[in-house]
Design an enzyme around this catalytic site. Structure first.
Site, PDB file in Angstrom:
ATOM      1  N   GLU A 187      -0.082  11.970   0.534  1.00  8.87           N
ATOM      2  CA  GLU A 187       1.682  12.700   0.845  1.00  8.87           C
ATOM      3  C   GLU A 187       1.518  13.438  -0.866  1.00  8.87           C
ATOM      4  O   GLU A 187       2.507  13.329  -1.315  1.00  8.87           O
ATOM      5  CB  GLU A 187       2.487  11.353  -0.108  1.00  8.87           C
ATOM      6  CG  GLU A 187       2.409  10.715   1.753  1.00  8.87           C
ATOM      7  CD  GLU A 187       3.674   9.397   1.511  1.00  8.87           C
ATOM      8  OE1 GLU A 187       4.215   9.196   0.351  1.00  8.87           O
ATOM      9  OE2 GLU A 187       4.927   9.728   2.369  1.00  8.87           O
ATOM     10  N   GLU A 214       2.581   7.221   9.096  1.00  9.59           N
ATOM     11  CA  GLU A 214       4.045   6.272   8.778  1.00  9.59           C
ATOM     12  C   GLU A 214       5.269   6.688   9.480  1.00  9.59           C
ATOM     13  O   GLU A 214       5.205   7.312   9.698  1.00  9.59           O
ATOM     14  CB  GLU A 214       3.357   6.052   7.099  1.00  9.59           C
ATOM     15  CG  GLU A 214       1.976   6.171   6.661  1.00  9.59           C
ATOM     16  CD  GLU A 214       2.481   6.034   4.686  1.00  9.59           C
ATOM     17  OE1 GLU A 214       3.194   5.662   4.041  1.00  9.59           O
ATOM     18  OE2 GLU A 214       0.969   6.157   4.519  1.00  9.59           O
TER      19      GLU A 214
HETATM   20  C1  GAL Z   1       4.362   6.762   1.923  1.00  8.17           C
HETATM   21  C2  GAL Z   1       3.459   6.061   0.872  1.00  8.17           C
HETATM   22  C3  GAL Z   1       2.532   4.100   1.350  1.00  8.17           C
HETATM   23  C4  GAL Z   1       3.692   3.268   1.404  1.00  8.17           C
HETATM   24  C5  GAL Z   1       5.161   3.553   2.191  1.00  8.17           C
HETATM   25  C6  GAL Z   1       5.981   2.668   1.787  1.00  8.17           C
HETATM   26  O1  GAL Z   1       5.362   6.996   1.234  1.00  8.17           O
HETATM   27  O2  GAL Z   1       2.291   7.180   1.456  1.00  8.17           O
HETATM   28  O3  GAL Z   1       1.454   4.493   0.363  1.00  8.17           O
HETATM   29  O4  GAL Z   1       4.391   3.791   0.119  1.00  8.17           O
HETATM   30  O5  GAL Z   1       5.320   5.100   1.425  1.00  8.17           O
HETATM   31  O6  GAL Z   1       6.949   2.995   2.777  1.00  8.17           O
END
Ligand code: GAL
Length: 767
Positions: free
Chosen positions: A356, A428
């Site tokens: 990110e 994710e």
């Molecule tokens: C993302 C990040 C993860 C975690 C996640 C929580 O932005 O890459 O490490 O923090 O959000 O939803």
């Protein structure tokens, strides 16, 4: 030959020069070791940050004379300086990759003192540090340490790829000519020759369904030095329309995994590393995992190889990119990640961007070039929260957090990637969009599950997503900037002890080997607004589910509006079904009409029923000459569900006409404990062994009792020890503990008790 050096270490929380030379106070420890054990909730990241020290005697016997000797550290969080007999040898500046230090010319025969000055602090000059991070980074010699004993003319590296399903390409880096053999897992030599291409015409492919592995043994002809590598014949390719394994389109259905555990942080031994891979594959039905946000234990990855789990691994980092030295280290981390992990058949994708981060073309040109040069066989990617960012990699990976309950599950590929010709995946989803605790109300836990299902469904349905990795496998401790105030991110489909929440069933029900049946609702009227049981969702992998009320068949439930997922949830919106016909003897027409009215009354309450339903009800009462008392009685029996005997709801999961699983919901006051260990036969091997213990409080029908927030007392007697606290609270009816061996064979007995249940004992055998 590798010799374990996990036993016999001494540890100090405060490094001193005297410690390096053998003086000062120290505590005996074994590896993997955490610099500080931590509580379950309200962990403080300052607690594990220190400059600590480890030391150990290395005895060089005559047998080692003339050999080349290397110390190998698999994981030292985070900056490690290695000393031998007080002399500084090397410093390694990444907590997530392995490193080696040659001892050949500096050891003396007899006893030598290895010492490691370990800086576990969050040092802004190396990844992932420099800004906020949503996970704890812990500290310690938290993976294994080895002595690698080699001949003078030695093999430095072996890299096996499989350009076709029957050819192995073996690259060897060695001091002199070598011979290569390919062997089956049971030791039969299938091919031999020089480094280069070897053909194995009868090779069986490696895949999640058939994780066949082979051994590549390389021998240095002059010295006899050998190196062995396990590999699999498989091809992995990302195309515009998805991921192809062995030429077959394969949707990556996965979860993100952190490498942390309650109390011990990163310091989990082999057995627990392997156990997480098993849970992902067998309990969660995944075929893929992302090792967010760093390379993880080789034991974990080896188990992914062994069981057949596809892995997306990446360099350490979280949103922040540092200065020039920091970036050089990030490039070094790519180099170490690729060279250390490239023989694992499970790994199909390298993450060469900081998770990110924003675009940095100079940096990412470098990281891509390193990965491609060191491993031309695999695609690169890098995880973004940005849409249409500069795409230097082969695959666009995007954290698609767009779903918020009442909108589409995922964005289209076109909306996100700047290059439709390259592969695309969701790295994710969910996570912070819907944090859910095991003890949250059932509505929340059900919605948590449904949100995972909706995103998975959308990604599967699009036909252009290569895969989808949910955030995340289990709840994890984090920094103050994240989490629920107690510094835990409740983002897992499991709790921190790896007990399943309802959302786990969304994943579990995608596999075929074990029957899954989970009901999202308690069916207790007191848990619903106005006592009306609303929509109930059932998660299963069965062909169909039959619903019964007090032993009487109500209806068959079928899969609803899922156009991508093979098994989404089943929705129960009719808890009356055919009961008015079978139990009241009403003719079909009358039963249908009254059912409709009663269901509406159940859903909206009598007063809140839509006008049309009220009129329908009035008409039905006139038409069928029902008195007010008749109406009240029907309502009480089929909607209110009170007064008589407790209502028993039964859900039967049916496959090929047979009931394969059953869930009964009925108010229950009789609780009992379920205590399951990952293993009860433990082995003192190269170091201690550990078992994970899962504890759940169940009602008499075997359902987790989510409101049984009972204190659970743990007593361990015998030749092992408990890790962490001896009293835990069941959260949502679930908790756990860990049992660790202490260096002696024997046995141990764990007693788990609460004030409201019969105690349960578990016996461990330690060899
Ligand atoms: C993302 C990040 C993860 C975690 C996640 C929580 O932005 O890459 O490490 O923090 O959000 O939803």
């Amino acid at each position: 030959m590798k010799q374990s050096l996990c036993n016999g270490w001494e540890f100090t929380q405060e490094w001193t020069d005297a410690f390096c030379r053998g003086g000062g106070e120290a505590q005996s420890v074994r590896l993997p070791h955490t610099s500080r054990e931590l509580p379950l909730h309200y962990t403080d990241h300052n607690d594990y940050q220190m400059v600590c020290g480890y030391r150990r005697v290395l005895t060089v016997t005559d047998a080692l004379r003339g050999k080349r000797l290397f110390l190998q550290f698999d994981g030292a969080g985070h900056i490690a300086t290695v000393y031998l007999n007080g002399q500084e040898l090397a410093t390694h500046r990444c907590g997530y990759t392995a490193f080696r230090v040659e001892l050949t010319d500096v050891v003396r025969s007899g006893d030598n003192l290895i010492a490691v000055r370990l800086d576990t602090r969050e040092n802004a000059t190396i990844p992932p540090f420099g800004f906020v991070i949503d996970y704890l980074t812990y500290g310690g010699l938290y993976r294994e340490v080895w002595l690698d004993i080699r001949e003078q003319e030695m093999i430095h590296d072996v890299f096996v790829t499989t350009p076709t399903l029957t050819t192995a390409q073996v690259e060897v880096t060695a001091d002199s000519p070598c011979r290569v053999e390919i062997l089956s897992e049971d030791g039969a030599v299938l091919a031999s020759g020089s480094p280069g291409q070897l053909s194995v015409p009868d090779a069986l492919p490696w895949s999640p369904e058939t994780p066949n592995r082979y051994l590549c043994r390389v021998t240095c002809i002059a010295s006899g030095d050998t190196m062995e590598v396990k590999f699999g014949f498989r091809t992995a390719e990302f195309r515009a329309d998805g991921f192809y394994l062995n030429g077959e389109k394969t949707f990556l259905r996965g979860l993100n995994r952190h490498q942390c555990y309650p109390y011990v942080g990163y310091a989990a031994p082999e057995a627990l590393q392997r156990e997480d891979a098993r849970i992902l594959k067998e309990e969660l039905g995944c075929n893929a995992v992302r090792t967010s946000h760093y390379p993880q234990s080789h034991y974990f990855i080896d188990e992914c190889d062994r069981l057949g789990l596809l892995v997306f691994t990446e360099i350490p980092g979280w949103q922040h990119i540092g200065g020039a030295g920091w970036k050089d280290q990030a490039c070094e981390n790519v180099r170490e990640m690729v060279t250390q992990y490239r023989n694992h058949p499970s790994i199909i994708l390298w993450g060469v961007r900081i998770n990110e981060s924003t675009d940095d073309d100079d940096l990412y040109r470098r990281t891509n070039a390193i990965a491609h040069e060191l491993d031309p066989s695999r695609a690169t990617s890098g995880v973004r929260y940005l849409q249409k960012s500069s795409l230097l990699e082969d695959v666009y990976s995007y954290n698609d957090f767009s779903h918020c309950g009442d909108n589409p599950g995922a964005l289209s590929k076109k909306a996100v990637t700047p290059d439709m010709g390259k592969g695309y995946l969701i790295s994710e989803h969910n996570g912070h969009m819907f944090p859910t605790k095991a003890y949250d109300p059932w509505q929340k836990r059900q919605e948590h599950a449904l949100r995972h299902a909706r995103v998975l469904n959308a990604a599967c349905a699009s036909g252009e997503h290569a895969g989808c990795f949910g955030w995340c496998m289990f709840d994890y401790a984090t920094h103050k900037d994240f989490g629920s105030g107690d510094r835990i991110c409740y983002h897992g489909v499991m709790d921190a002890f790896r007990n399943p929440k309802l959302a786990a069933a969304v994943y579990a029900s995608q596999q075929d080997d074990t029957p899954v049946l989970e009901v999202g609702s308690p069916m207790d009227i007191g848990d619903y607004p106005a006592g009306n049981i609303g929509d109930v969702y059932v998660f299963t992998n069965a062909d169909e589910v039959a619903l019964y009320k007090n032993g009487h068949f109500v209806s068959k439930l079928c899969y609803g509006d899922w156009n991508g997922l093979r098994r989404g949830s089943l929705r129960v919106d009719d808890t009356i079904g055919c009961l008015l016909e079978t139990q009241e003897g009403f003719p079909k027409k009358k039963a249908d009409l009254l059912r409709r009215c009663l269901l509406s009354a159940g859903k909206h309450g009598l007063a809140g029923m839509p006008l049309t339903d009220k009129l329908r009800m009035a008409w039905a009462m006139v038409r069928y000459k029902l008195t007010m008392d008749d109406g009240v009685a029907l309502y009480g029996k089929y909607v209110g569900n009170w007064g008589g005997e407790a209502t028993v709801w039964r859900f039967d999961a049916i496959c090929s006409g047979k009931v394969v699983a059953s869930v009964t919901r009925c108010p229950s006051a009789k609780l009992h404990l379920e205590v399951k260990a990952s293993r009860t036969a433990l082995t003192e091997g190269d170091t201690y062994d550990m078992a994970a213990v899962h504890i759940r409080i169940l009602d008499e029908f075997g359902n987790v009792a989510p409101y049984a927030q009972l204190p659970v007392k743990l007593t361990l007697e015998g030749d092992a020890e408990l890790v962490g606290s001896d009293t835990v609270t069941a959260e949502g009816g679930m908790c756990g503990t860990y049992v660790r061996t202490v260096g002696i064979p024997g046995h141990a007995v764990l007693t788990v008790s609460t004030a409201q249940t019969v105690p349960v004992t578990l016996r461990f055998q330690i060899d």
